[in-house]
Design an enzyme around this catalytic site. Sequence first.
Site, PDB file in Angstrom:
ATOM      1  N   VAL A  12     -18.696  17.095 -20.470  1.00 27.82           N
ATOM      2  CA  VAL A  12     -19.797  16.123 -20.483  1.00 27.82           C
ATOM      3  C   VAL A  12     -19.263  14.730 -20.821  1.00 27.82           C
ATOM      4  O   VAL A  12     -19.537  13.750 -20.128  1.00 27.82           O
ATOM      5  CB  VAL A  12     -20.892  16.543 -21.490  1.00 27.82           C
ATOM      6  N   CYS A 261     -24.054  26.581 -21.736  1.00 28.53           N
ATOM      7  CA  CYS A 261     -25.347  25.899 -21.897  1.00 28.53           C
ATOM      8  C   CYS A 261     -26.551  26.819 -21.932  1.00 28.53           C
ATOM      9  O   CYS A 261     -27.275  26.878 -22.932  1.00 28.53           O
ATOM     10  CB  CYS A 261     -25.508  24.864 -20.786  1.00 28.53           C
ATOM     11  N   LYS A 264     -26.997  29.228 -24.911  1.00 30.93           N
ATOM     12  CA  LYS A 264     -27.161  28.429 -26.147  1.00 30.93           C
ATOM     13  C   LYS A 264     -28.543  27.788 -26.195  1.00 30.93           C
ATOM     14  O   LYS A 264     -29.238  27.817 -27.221  1.00 30.93           O
ATOM     15  CB  LYS A 264     -26.062  27.362 -26.175  1.00 30.93           C
ATOM     16  N   ARG A 329     -16.469  30.486 -21.319  1.00 33.27           N
ATOM     17  CA  ARG A 329     -17.401  30.543 -22.456  1.00 33.27           C
ATOM     18  C   ARG A 329     -18.670  31.338 -22.107  1.00 33.27           C
ATOM     19  O   ARG A 329     -19.301  31.072 -21.092  1.00 33.27           O
ATOM     20  CB  ARG A 329     -17.781  29.130 -22.917  1.00 33.27           C
TER      21      ARG A 329
END
Length: 432
Positions: A12, A261, A264, A329
Amino acid sequence: MSTVAVIGAGYVGATTAACLAWLGHDVTCADIDATRIDRLAAGQVPVLEEHLADLVAAGLAAGRLRFVTDSAAASGAADFVFLCVPTPAGATGAADLSAVDAVCRRIAPHLRPGAVVVNKSTMPVGSVRRVASALAEAGAVPGRYGVASNPEFLCEGRAVRNFLEPDRIVIGADDPAVAERVRRLYREIDAPVVVTDPESAEMIKYAANAYLATRVTFVNSIAALCEQVGADVADVMVGMGHDRRIGSRFLAPGPGYGGSCLPKDVAALTHVAERVGADADMLRAVMRTNERQRRRVVETAKRLVGGRLDGAVVAVWGLTFKAGTDDLRDSPALDIAERLVDAGAIVRAYDPAGGARAAVLVPGLDVVASPYLACKEADLLLVLTEWDDFRHLDFGRVHQVMAVPAVLDTRNVLDPDLLRALRFSYTGNGRR
Ligand code: UDX
């Protein structure tokens, strides 16, 4: 042209820094990881992001982009300070904002009068107020700086395109002048701009990601149902997608959603809902169903190798959480590979993005450099990500090296007719 500091150089932060420089701003990107900073300063991009290396090179060459480790100095010289640090899920599912708090403490004493701190990383509803308080507690003079929410909607692997060609830009600020200043940063970009209050801007991000996770989970549930009733999920999703209220994108079945993302953000939103006493049943159901999808893949694999995984040889194609990225991840593929290893299977995995780190994360997982080597003496080929490369491999050669020519394609990425013509047994995900 504005002077911008970007704190955090992950996919990001690096994308935000390179794209804002591309838009004509003067950008200093800071990160505590000196190795990452040195590599970026040398034009080496440590993440698999299309076009990012080109934009970093252009920014460095134009002298509009630099990479440093000193976030305080970078912030002290900036009109805007973008917070792009990790906000991982904590044990309870609540977002861990310790990195955000640490950055606020570090930059507060150095903020220039009139500077605007911009929350770019995904942060819980209420984070603009939290950041404003953290800055004040650390010595920034209230009223002499602004804080805004400007959530990122970057898909890994397509982050540059998502930044420069966004579906929308969202800005949340109490002060209209602050919102307008953030909006002008993006004046070169032709996209709808939604200006709202901080809480609504923060909720837009969470609601969007929770909806996307729900959509994927819904598709996977319908795929399982299709298998039971003899329907074909591919045709079902085409038929659904023509409804303009539904649309045809983001309707592909798979091993469940993953990545840094969606899991989470769904957990964080669920935590917020439960903390304020709102109904979180649907979000809880999405998380449970997504978890069950991984188990369902393992159970199907077990059935296809004759009911026992112990000693079975399973070839795995794809370890990252989706195609087009090297990110492991919260990857469903890696999780499934680990469950197979734990069940005693001999698992040889191939991933076009390397996946070398997977062997470290999952001891006992044999990561190989060739899709054919992965299939050597295999009783089953398990396809877990939708890399386009897989479609164009030599399946005659795959058939030759496998012990049993059986394929479980959780992404419906391969051609069932081609494989069946080559005498494979093909099992898709929700296919007839
Ligand atoms: C997501 C959001 O799309 C993005 O807007 C946000 O900023 C960050 O999180 P990303 O995590 O990069 O982006 O991945 P995305 O492409 O959204 O896929 C998320 C997960 O859903 C992946 O595991 C993917 O494999 C899965 N998925 C996606 C499906 O299973 N089927 C689909 O049709 C689409």
